[in-house]
Design a protein around this motif. Structure first.
Motif, mmCIF file in Angstrom:
data_model
loop_
_atom_site.group_PDB
_atom_site.id
_atom_site.type_symbol
_atom_site.label_atom_id
_atom_site.label_comp_id
_atom_site.label_asym_id
_atom_site.label_seq_id
_atom_site.Cartn_x
_atom_site.Cartn_y
_atom_site.Cartn_z
ATOM 1 N N UNK A 105 1.024 -1.190 -0.131
ATOM 2 C CA UNK A 105 0.027 -0.023 0.019
ATOM 3 C C UNK A 105 0.891 1.261 -0.075
ATOM 4 N N UNK A 106 0.356 2.233 -0.822
ATOM 5 C CA UNK A 106 1.162 3.570 -0.686
ATOM 6 C C UNK A 106 0.525 4.588 0.057
ATOM 7 N N UNK A 107 -0.541 4.332 0.568
ATOM 8 C CA UNK A 107 -1.449 5.099 1.459
ATOM 9 C C UNK A 107 -2.378 4.531 2.457
ATOM 10 N N UNK A 108 -1.964 4.238 3.453
ATOM 11 C CA UNK A 108 -2.839 3.635 4.674
ATOM 12 C C UNK A 108 -3.412 4.710 5.585
ATOM 13 N N UNK A 109 -4.739 4.657 5.616
ATOM 14 C CA UNK A 109 -5.446 5.521 6.511
ATOM 15 C C UNK A 109 -6.227 4.716 7.708
ATOM 16 N N UNK A 110 -5.787 5.170 8.677
ATOM 17 C CA UNK A 110 -6.099 4.473 10.255
ATOM 18 C C UNK A 110 -7.163 5.426 10.996
ATOM 19 N N UNK A 111 -8.219 4.853 11.318
ATOM 20 C CA UNK A 111 -9.195 5.516 11.815
ATOM 21 C C UNK A 111 -9.578 5.090 13.246
ATOM 22 N N UNK B 205 -0.192 6.857 6.685
ATOM 23 C CA UNK B 205 1.136 6.378 6.464
ATOM 24 C C UNK B 205 1.593 5.848 5.195
ATOM 25 N N UNK B 206 2.642 5.893 4.739
ATOM 26 C CA UNK B 206 2.980 5.556 3.441
ATOM 27 C C UNK B 206 4.555 4.874 3.289
ATOM 28 N N UNK B 207 4.821 4.751 2.186
ATOM 29 C CA UNK B 207 6.337 4.519 1.950
ATOM 30 C C UNK B 207 7.423 5.255 2.808
ATOM 31 N N UNK B 208 7.107 6.429 2.913
ATOM 32 C CA UNK B 208 8.037 7.294 3.784
ATOM 33 C C UNK B 208 7.682 7.596 4.868
ATOM 34 N N UNK B 209 6.891 6.849 5.569
ATOM 35 C CA UNK B 209 6.418 6.846 6.940
ATOM 36 C C UNK B 209 5.274 7.686 7.147
ATOM 37 N N UNK B 210 5.054 8.182 8.350
ATOM 38 C CA UNK B 210 3.822 9.246 8.720
ATOM 39 C C UNK B 210 3.816 10.231 7.674
ATOM 40 N N UNK C 159 5.682 -7.188 11.032
ATOM 41 C CA UNK C 159 4.404 -6.834 10.488
ATOM 42 C C UNK C 159 3.501 -6.343 11.688
ATOM 43 N N UNK C 160 3.416 -7.375 12.469
ATOM 44 C CA UNK C 160 2.536 -7.082 13.772
ATOM 45 C C UNK C 160 3.066 -5.784 14.378
ATOM 46 N N UNK C 161 4.230 -5.732 14.564
ATOM 47 C CA UNK C 161 4.569 -4.577 15.389
ATOM 48 C C UNK C 161 4.557 -3.313 14.704
ATOM 49 N N UNK C 162 4.396 -3.367 13.118
ATOM 50 C CA UNK C 162 4.182 -2.426 12.381
ATOM 51 C C UNK C 162 2.622 -1.895 12.554
ATOM 52 N N UNK C 163 1.941 -2.649 12.563
ATOM 53 C CA UNK C 163 0.475 -2.615 12.709
ATOM 54 C C UNK C 163 -0.028 -2.079 14.037
ATOM 55 N N UNK C 164 0.730 -2.490 14.809
ATOM 56 C CA UNK C 164 0.371 -1.880 16.262
ATOM 57 C C UNK C 164 0.893 -0.591 16.459
ATOM 58 N N UNK C 165 1.937 -0.069 15.842
ATOM 59 C CA UNK C 165 2.453 1.418 15.747
ATOM 60 C C UNK C 165 1.550 2.042 15.088
ATOM 61 N N UNK D 106 -1.744 1.563 14.703
ATOM 62 C CA UNK D 106 -3.023 1.706 15.729
ATOM 63 C C UNK D 106 -2.843 2.657 17.033
ATOM 64 N N UNK D 107 -1.479 2.587 17.389
ATOM 65 C CA UNK D 107 -1.112 3.351 18.633
ATOM 66 C C UNK D 107 -1.068 4.867 18.294
ATOM 67 N N UNK D 108 -0.566 5.252 16.954
ATOM 68 C CA UNK D 108 -0.397 6.602 16.528
ATOM 69 C C UNK D 108 -1.780 7.084 16.363
ATOM 70 N N UNK D 109 -2.937 6.352 15.668
ATOM 71 C CA UNK D 109 -4.263 6.645 15.440
ATOM 72 C C UNK D 109 -4.650 6.858 16.866
ATOM 73 N N UNK D 110 -4.499 6.095 17.919
ATOM 74 C CA UNK D 110 -5.090 6.377 19.281
ATOM 75 C C UNK D 110 -4.503 7.715 19.784
ATOM 76 N N UNK D 111 -3.142 7.663 19.842
ATOM 77 C CA UNK D 111 -2.846 8.929 20.280
ATOM 78 C C UNK D 111 -3.042 10.206 19.633
#
Length: 620
Positions: free
Chosen positions: A397-403, A420-425, A534-540, A542-547
């Motif tokens: 994915x080039x653009x992930x949106x987390x809600x 988030x995308x290929x270059x991070x947040x 990948x699990x740690x990546x998804x956790x980050x 989700x946690x960023x969306x939470x923050x």
């Protein structure tokens, strides 16, 4: 029956346009088959410039690809090359063509404002248009740099930072006075003339004349000691000590460069980093790095010129700009920047001395920043590829949106979206949604998510129905389980959007971090192994969306808590509000007061009393 010839593209098309062009200066646009702008360029001589694209050879791979994709062109002539350059930059900023160099971080820089609309000037951080009366100092590289300087100014000069409404409502000194960070003009602890002298000293400091300020303070301390005013002498001594401490911790302070921006460019493997240092009043006011998007094989002088013209599009350039690489057309660039500033701007590439040392330092920072970013990008690309493999996505994915949503028992509900995308947040793409629906039951997460997604995708469908831009996500990540995923799928289907993958992240049976379950429409729940990156990546994610959602909720809750209903009454300013609060004790008591009681307040006329009464008792 006759066969229709296919429409011309590429070099044959450009050859046809050459017949209609003359040698005027102007701007040209190259468009693809869908009408999207591929490239915007300016020319001193349009015919000569466009003829370069009609050649068969001599092009870089990027330019050759752009020529092949060109299906039409547009032209605008101007009177001068300077006008063409300005028009080119306006079109680049508006259209964001694929093959142009683009500056992606366009956030405004903060300034320090000494607000002069009040007899006792307020000192504060300011962003945006300089519409408020007062003196502005900056730009600073970040809010942190401004806060650090404001803290220093408060310690040394004891200036207030409270709002005018707070100032008017004070009846005793606040904590800032107790910790010797304010002179408490709100309650008369200092005269207006003495406070004005403090403001003048602070402005001298911001202008780089701190030595003069220190000498004046030393003279005042000596005079106070001679007059046996020992408390005043001790206070002046403390201010001198604070000022000495400030001077000793200043960063790079060039002696021969009073005002300049240092701009250094480093390029590697098709990526670029531009490091900008801000020098004002012979002091370094911080630095910021930028990563412009390149179209392909641009030269350093082309990237530098594009950066300068876009960077200073909405901010005034300083008197000097010191560069690591000269722009493509130094004289024209300096002319355009001078025109924007309304005074002469020097664009220099130093070869020796202190200025060269400043540029070398900025260039070293640019090189190190780009190396770190490239390392992080490589890791990010591996994680995105792993995410695609784990969930059978069409590609990384080039653009992930987390809600995510946030509220407390249904109060101050907000929705948050991070990207988030290929270059991070992609923090300039983050969005917050104040939940407005009156039909939503307090605490109804499904209803909140429906409103957020409906507003988000309705805007996308309105602004870009053909999905020509990068604003459309190719993966949605939802904080929730099967119910939330099913609800989101239904919302998007109702809107005609049914081709974006959705993943719900839910805690496992034990609700332990690391045992998350993942839900997808029409698929059984799945999990990833405990040590999977990948699990740690998804956790980050989700946690960023939470923050982000929690921070937005706290800001809204704080704003609601601090809101005073008296602020919204027409004709009631700071003085009248202070009189009302002094008479009744609270806004709640004002709300319940009768008309006669309101008229008894000093400074409240019968007309204003009626306005206040009608505000709290509409229709009565």
């Amino acid at each position: 029956m006759t066969d229709t010839l296919p429409p011309k593209t590429g070099q044959p098309l450009i050859q046809d346009y050459l017949r209609t062009l003359d040698s005027s200066p102007g701007v040209y646009r190259m468009l693809d088959a869908q009408g999207a702008v591929l490239y915007v360029g300016k020319a001193r001589n349009l015919r000569a410039r466009v003829s370069n694209y009609a050649r068969d050879t001599g092009h870089t791979a990027r330019i050759a690809r752009m020529i092949r994709e060109t299906c039409s062109m547009m032209f605008l002539t101007t009177r001068t090359e300077t006008e063409a350059l300005l028009l080119e930059q306006n079109l680049i900023k508006q259209l964001k063509p694929r093959y142009n160099v683009l500056l992606r971080d366009d956030k405004s820089f903060p300034n320090i404002l000494v607000a002069k609309s009040h007899p006792f000037a307020q000192i504060k951080k300011h962003r945006g248009a300089k519409s408020e009366k007062g003196d502005y100092y900056g730009p600073f590289a970040s809010g942190m740099a401004v806060n650090r300087t404001l803290n220093q100014l408060q310690r040394v000069f004891l200036l207030r930072n409270c709002t005018d409404s707070v100032f008017e409502s004070r009846t005793r000194p606040c904590l800032m006075y107790q910790i010797k960070r304010c002179s408490a003009p709100c309650v008369g602890k200092i005269s207006e003339s003495d406070y004005a002298a403090l403001v003048a000293d602070a402005e001298l400091f911001l202008q780089g004349k701190s030595t003069r300020v220190q000498a004046d303070l030393a003279d005042q301390m000596a005079a106070a000691a001679e007059a046996m005013e020992y408390e005043r002498a001790a206070a002046l001594r403390d201010r001198i000590k604070a000022l000495t401490a400030v001077q000793s911790v200043q960063a790079i302070n060039p002696r021969g460069v009073p005002e300049a921006d240092i701009v250094a460019l480093h390029m590697d493997s098709g990526q670029a980093c531009v490091q900008v240092f801000f020098i004002r009043a012979n002091q370094s006011w911080g630095n910021r790095d930028f990563y412009p998007r390149l179209g392909g094989a641009e030269s350093a002088d082309e990237v530098m010129q594009a950066f300068l013209l876009q960077f200073y599009d909405d901010k005034p350039p300083p008197r000097q700009i010191l560069l690591s690489h000269p722009p493509e057309d130094p004289d024209l660039t300096a002319e355009v920047l001078s025109e924007r500033a309304g005074r002469k701007v020097e664009v220099l590439t130093p070869q020796r001395g202190e200025k060269l040392e400043l540029v070398a330092n900025a260039l070293r920072n640019a090189r190190e920043s780009l190396a770190r970013r490239m390392s992080e990008s490589a890791t990010q690309l591996r994680l995105l590829a792993g995410l695609a493999e784990a969930f059978n996505l069409p590609g990384p994915p080039k653009r992930i949106e987390v809600y995510d949503n946030s509220h407390i028992m249904g109060t101050a509900p907000v929705g948050g979206m991070i990207v988030a995308g290929p270059e991070g947040w992609m923090k300039n793409q983050y969005r917050k949604f104040n939940i407005k629906g009156t039909e939503i039951t307090p605490g109804d997460d499904f209803g909140m998510m429906r409103e957020v997604l409906t507003r988000r995708f309705a805007r996308l469908l309105k602004d870009d129905p053909d999905r020509q831009t990068e604003a459309w996500p190719d993966l949605l990540l939802i904080d929730g389980g099967a119910g939330q995923v099913s609800a989101v799928e239904g919302i998007l289907t109702e809107m005609g959007v049914n081709d974006i993958p959705i993943i719900g992240v839910a805690k496992g049976v034990d609700r332990d971090h690391g045992k998350e379950e993942f839900h997808r429409p029409g698929a059984r729940p799945m999990a990833l192994r405990m040590n999977d990156p990948v699990l740690y990546f998804i956790q980050r994610l989700r946690d960023e969306a939470h923050r982000w959602a929690i921070g937005t909720h706290r800001a809204r809750r704080t704003k609601q808590a601090l809101a005073n209903p008296l602020d919204d009454i027409p004709g009631v300013g700071a003085a009248r509000k202070r009189a009302l609060l002094a008479h009744f004790g609270s806004a709640k008591a004002v709300r319940g007061a009768g008309l006669a009681d309101l008229q008894a307040v000093p400074g409240i006329s019968a007309t204003i009393a009626q306005t206040i009464h009608d505000f709290f008792n509409p229709g009565r």
